[in-house]
Structure formats: structure tokens, C-alpha cells
Design a protein around this motif. Structure first.
Motif, PDB file in Angstrom:
ATOM      1  N   PRO A   1     -35.057 -67.684  19.255  1.00 30.40           N
ATOM      2  CA  PRO A   1     -35.218 -67.362  20.678  1.00 30.40           C
ATOM      3  C   PRO A   1     -36.155 -66.184  20.905  1.00 30.40           C
ATOM      4  CG  PRO A   1     -33.198 -66.406  19.875  1.00 30.40           C
ATOM      5  CD  PRO A   1     -33.779 -67.196  18.723  1.00 30.40           C
ATOM      6  N   ASN A   2     -36.540 -66.017  22.133  1.00 28.42           N
ATOM      7  CA  ASN A   2     -37.287 -64.843  22.584  1.00 28.42           C
ATOM      8  C   ASN A   2     -36.345 -63.638  22.528  1.00 28.42           C
ATOM      9  OD1 ASN A   2     -38.512 -62.807  24.150  1.00 28.42           O
ATOM     10  ND2 ASN A   2     -39.494 -64.280  25.501  1.00 28.42           N
ATOM     11  N   ILE A   3     -36.720 -62.614  21.752  1.00 26.27           N
ATOM     12  CA  ILE A   3     -35.937 -61.376  21.742  1.00 26.27           C
ATOM     13  C   ILE A   3     -36.825 -60.180  22.102  1.00 26.27           C
ATOM     14  CG2 ILE A   3     -34.172 -62.227  20.153  1.00 26.27           C
ATOM     15  CD1 ILE A   3     -35.556 -60.542  17.940  1.00 26.27           C
ATOM     16  N   SER A   4     -37.885 -60.463  22.849  1.00 24.56           N
ATOM     17  CA  SER A   4     -38.730 -59.370  23.335  1.00 24.56           C
ATOM     18  C   SER A   4     -38.027 -58.678  24.505  1.00 24.56           C
ATOM     19  CB  SER A   4     -40.088 -59.911  23.778  1.00 24.56           C
ATOM     20  OG  SER A   4     -39.981 -60.568  25.038  1.00 24.56           O
ATOM     21  N   PRO A   5     -38.457 -57.465  24.872  1.00 20.53           N
ATOM     22  CA  PRO A   5     -37.803 -56.749  25.971  1.00 20.53           C
ATOM     23  C   PRO A   5     -38.254 -57.234  27.349  1.00 20.53           C
ATOM     24  CG  PRO A   5     -39.521 -55.385  25.036  1.00 20.53           C
ATOM     25  CD  PRO A   5     -39.447 -56.615  24.171  1.00 20.53           C
ATOM     26  N   SER A   6     -38.147 -58.539  27.570  1.00 15.65           N
ATOM     27  CA  SER A   6     -38.432 -59.130  28.874  1.00 15.65           C
ATOM     28  C   SER A   6     -37.148 -59.750  29.407  1.00 15.65           C
ATOM     29  CB  SER A   6     -39.514 -60.216  28.762  1.00 15.65           C
ATOM     30  OG  SER A   6     -38.974 -61.389  28.173  1.00 15.65           O
ATOM     31  N   SER A   7     -37.175 -60.165  30.667  1.00 16.73           N
ATOM     32  CA  SER A   7     -35.983 -60.805  31.239  1.00 16.73           C
ATOM     33  C   SER A   7     -35.699 -62.148  30.568  1.00 16.73           C
ATOM     34  CB  SER A   7     -36.153 -60.987  32.746  1.00 16.73           C
ATOM     35  OG  SER A   7     -37.302 -61.766  33.018  1.00 16.73           O
ATOM     36  N   GLU A   8     -36.703 -62.755  29.954  1.00 15.84           N
ATOM     37  CA  GLU A   8     -36.497 -64.000  29.209  1.00 15.84           C
ATOM     38  C   GLU A   8     -35.949 -63.730  27.812  1.00 15.84           C
ATOM     39  OE1 GLU A   8     -36.631 -67.008  30.151  1.00 15.84           O
ATOM     40  OE2 GLU A   8     -37.622 -66.840  32.094  1.00 15.84           O
TER      41      GLU A   8
ATOM     42  N   TRP B   1     -32.317 -50.810  18.381  1.00 18.86           N
ATOM     43  CA  TRP B   1     -32.387 -51.083  19.809  1.00 18.86           C
ATOM     44  C   TRP B   1     -33.467 -50.229  20.468  1.00 18.86           C
ATOM     45  CZ3 TRP B   1     -31.643 -54.295  23.503  1.00 18.86           C
ATOM     46  CH2 TRP B   1     -31.442 -53.892  24.829  1.00 18.86           C
ATOM     47  N   ALA B   2     -33.520 -48.946  20.118  1.00 19.33           N
ATOM     48  CA  ALA B   2     -34.520 -48.050  20.689  1.00 19.33           C
ATOM     49  C   ALA B   2     -35.933 -48.509  20.328  1.00 19.33           C
ATOM     50  CB  ALA B   2     -34.283 -46.618  20.206  1.00 19.33           C
ATOM     51  N   TYR B   3     -36.122 -48.942  19.086  1.00 18.16           N
ATOM     52  CA  TYR B   3     -37.455 -49.394  18.667  1.00 18.16           C
ATOM     53  C   TYR B   3     -37.843 -50.694  19.356  1.00 18.16           C
ATOM     54  CZ  TYR B   3     -41.268 -51.254  15.893  1.00 18.16           C
ATOM     55  OH  TYR B   3     -42.469 -51.791  15.512  1.00 18.16           O
ATOM     56  N   MET B   4     -36.920 -51.645  19.425  1.00 15.98           N
ATOM     57  CA  MET B   4     -37.267 -52.944  19.999  1.00 15.98           C
ATOM     58  C   MET B   4     -37.609 -52.843  21.478  1.00 15.98           C
ATOM     59  SD  MET B   4     -34.773 -55.584  17.933  1.00 15.98           S
ATOM     60  CE  MET B   4     -35.435 -57.000  18.799  1.00 15.98           C
ATOM     61  N   ARG B   5     -37.104 -51.833  22.141  1.00 20.11           N
ATOM     62  CA  ARG B   5     -37.449 -51.646  23.555  1.00 20.11           C
ATOM     63  C   ARG B   5     -38.871 -51.130  23.739  1.00 20.11           C
ATOM     64  NH1 ARG B   5     -32.445 -48.362  25.996  1.00 20.11           N
ATOM     65  NH2 ARG B   5     -33.462 -48.828  27.990  1.00 20.11           N
ATOM     66  N   THR B   6     -39.508 -50.706  22.649  1.00 19.79           N
ATOM     67  CA  THR B   6     -40.900 -50.250  22.726  1.00 19.79           C
ATOM     68  C   THR B   6     -41.887 -51.385  22.484  1.00 19.79           C
ATOM     69  OG1 THR B   6     -41.213 -49.696  20.369  1.00 19.79           O
ATOM     70  CG2 THR B   6     -40.140 -48.035  21.765  1.00 19.79           C
ATOM     71  N   LEU B   7     -41.410 -52.549  22.080  1.00 14.93           N
ATOM     72  CA  LEU B   7     -42.299 -53.658  21.725  1.00 14.93           C
ATOM     73  C   LEU B   7     -42.779 -54.398  22.977  1.00 14.93           C
ATOM     74  CD1 LEU B   7     -40.404 -55.070  18.613  1.00 14.93           C
ATOM     75  CD2 LEU B   7     -42.376 -53.537  18.671  1.00 14.93           C
ATOM     76  N   PRO B   8     -43.852 -55.183  22.849  1.00 15.31           N
ATOM     77  CA  PRO B   8     -44.386 -55.899  24.020  1.00 15.31           C
ATOM     78  C   PRO B   8     -43.391 -56.915  24.582  1.00 15.31           C
ATOM     79  CG  PRO B   8     -45.963 -55.904  22.191  1.00 15.31           C
ATOM     80  CD  PRO B   8     -44.674 -55.404  21.636  1.00 15.31           C
ATOM     81  N   ALA B   9     -43.310 -56.985  25.887  1.00 17.16           N
ATOM     82  CA  ALA B   9     -42.490 -58.007  26.549  1.00 17.16           C
ATOM     83  C   ALA B   9     -43.281 -59.299  26.652  1.00 17.16           C
ATOM     84  CB  ALA B   9     -42.074 -57.527  27.934  1.00 17.16           C
TER      85      ALA B   9
END
Length: 293
Positions: free
Chosen positions: A85-92, A138-146
Motif C-alpha cells: 500500500p501507499n505509506i507516504s505522508p499523504s491522505s491516501e 514515524w518522525a522520519y517518515m513524515r519528512t518523506l514526499p507525499a
């Protein structure tokens, strides 16, 4: 007849209630993560060791594009084909999640909505992750592209498409117990990398009929779920490399016989090559300490 029907109905209700209880999702206690602040720099190391990008970047992505965790890679198995699945920091993806939601997914296999994830996602390994590592990741993944790409549905047929049944599966196979003992700091670090972050057992340990790992034959080699060949044993009786050979392989991708890494291990070596030399040495020490097999 009425005297028979009443206790029968009560028994059916009791069995149904027991089934609902045993198959329920069990998220983490959100209070456990209140006030816990992650370190994104430390989380990058956790991210690399856990190989998050290797499974969750888009198919054919290369270079910096591998940090866009849009999902879409397909993983066939005897139970069906699972799609990352998509696990980027977007609403999707996971952009609307909390740290507790993230921890529940990682360590319990539970979605924020309270449904079970399939164990193609290795939460059975991540269940032993340290809380600080979860917060850092969690802190790092929130810095990645959405990325707005919707997650694709898994291709899983009946009865495996009934996710509620995974509650029973978790009762059998979800455990916080370590597989191997560790009596030195180096072995503890190697165990944490092998059994948890790098989840080596997911590929290198055989599975039973229900898909659970046979920890009695831990890292003893397994059938390739894609159906092509066999994944080798990592036990000393089968892998006769020295500790230095193993550490060098994890850094360079070259075997003692001057062959080079291939298949899914390419991504594993790419990840381990970015870790400190001490981590590669710790993994080598752990593998050398395994039973001969």
C-alpha cells in the motif's frame, strides 16, 4: 423441543461471542506513546534497516524516487497476491495517522479503523520494536514526499479475504518472544536487526500450512513464495562463511566465491551497506551463533 432449542440457542450465542472475542483487533494503548518525540535523523537508520522503501516504493522506481512510498509492488503467495500500500505522508497513505496508529500497525497489525492487516506486512517481526525506534521512524517518515496514489486492493480469495479470521492467526503466531538467546551486547544488536528490523525470518524460515513461521527451523531455508527456487538456509551448517565474509557480503554484495548478490537480496544489501560496520558485524555474529541445522 423448546427445552432443547433454548440451550442450543444459548450455545450458539456463546460460540459467536467467543469467536468475536478471539478474532478482535487489539491495537496498542495510545497512552504508551503520549509525549514521546521522535528523532527523524535516528529514524532514517531504522527506516533503512527495516527496508521500508524496498517494498513500498512504486514498481521500477530508482534513486530518490524510492523514497516516494506510493506502493504498488506485487508479492505473490499461495494465499493470493498482496499489493504493497501507499505509506507516504499523504491522505491516501498514512498522513492522517497518529503515532499510536502507526505503532498499532507496526506492532499489532491493526489499522487505525480497527481492521487486521495481512501478515505479508511483517508486523509479527516488528512487534518487538523499541518504542523509541517506532517514534523515530514515524518522525522520519513524515519528512518523506507525499504521494496521492490510492492503495490497490490485495488479490486474495475466499476464505483468506475474511480479515476477521486473522485475529485467530495472531493468537497462534503473534508473539513478543525472542527466537534466539543473546548474552552479549553484539548478539543483542544482531538479534534485533535479524529478528526485528530486517525481518530476515520472513523469507529464510519455512512456514506451516497456515502461513506461520516454523521457528523450530529458524532461518533454515524456505520455499520461494514466488515459486522460483528455494531461499537458502542461513545456519552455519549450510552457510559456511566466516563472520567477516558475511559482514563483507552485506556491505558489498560479493560472496567469498566472488559471485554477486541477486534477486530480492540486492535491496537488502543496498540497505545494509548504509548501516554502520558494527551493525553488519552484529548480524554476522548472530548468524554464526545459530544452531548448525
Amino acid at each position: 423441543m423448546r427445552k432443547l432449542l433454548i440451550p442450543l440457542a444459548a450455545l450458539i450465542v456463546l460460540i459467536g461471542a467467543a469467536g468475536l472475542w478471539l478474532t478482535r483487533a487489539q491495537p496498542v494503548d495510545a497512552a504508551r506513546f503520549e509525549g514521546l518525540e521522535g528523532d527523524a535523523a535516528a529514524g532514517e537508520t531504522v527506516f533503512i534497516a527495516a527496508g521500508c522503501a524496498s517494498c513500498h516504493h512504486a514498481p521500477e522506481a530508482e534513486g530518490e524516487a524510492e523514497l516516494v512510498l506510493a506502493g504498488g509492488q506485487r508479492f505473490p503467495s499461495e494465499f493470493g497476491t498482496f499489493v504493497a500500500p501507499n505509506i507516504s505522508p499523504s491522505s491516501e497513505g498514512i498522513g492522517d495517522w497518529t503515532l499510536a496508529d502507526f505503532a498499532g500497525a507496526l506492532t499489532r497489525g491493526v489499522s487505525p479503523e480497527g481492521t487486521h492487516y495481512y501478515p505479508a506486512f511483517p508486523y509479527t517481526a516488528y512487534t518487538r520494536m523499541a518504542d523509541a525506534d517506532i517514534a523515530d521512524l514515524w518522525a522520519y517518515m513524515r519528512t518523506l514526499p507525499a504521494d496521492p496514489t490510492p492503495s490497490a486492493a490485495h488479490e486474495v480469495g475466499f476464505p483468506f479475504n475474511i480479515r476477521r479470521g486473522l485475529g485467530l492467526w495472531n493468537t497462534l503466531y503473534l508473539s513478543e518472544d525472542w527466537v534466539m538467546p543473546a548474552d552479549t551486547a553484539e548478539l543483542e544488536r544482531g538479534r534485533y536487526l535479524v529478528e526485528v528490523l530486517a525481518h530476515c525470518g520472513e523469507c529464510h524460515t519455512p512456514r506451516g500450512a497456515l502461513g506461520g513461521l516454523d521457528t523450530g527451523d529458524w532461518l533454515g531455508g524456505a520455499a520461494n513464495p514466488a515459486g522460483d527456487g528455494r531461499i537458502p538456509s542461513l545456519r552455519p551448517g549450510a552457510l559456511d562463511w566466516s563472520a567477516n565474509d558475511i559482514a563483507y557480503y552485506l556491505e558489498s554484495g560479493f560472496t567469498p566465491a566472488y559471485d554477486s548478490v541477486g534477486g530480492h537480496m540486492v535491496a537488502v544489501v543496498d540497505n545494509f551497506a548504509q548501516l554502520p560496520a558494527g551493525d553488519r558485524a552484529a548480524v554476522a555474529a548472530y548468524l554464526k551463533a545459530l544452531p548448525e541445522g
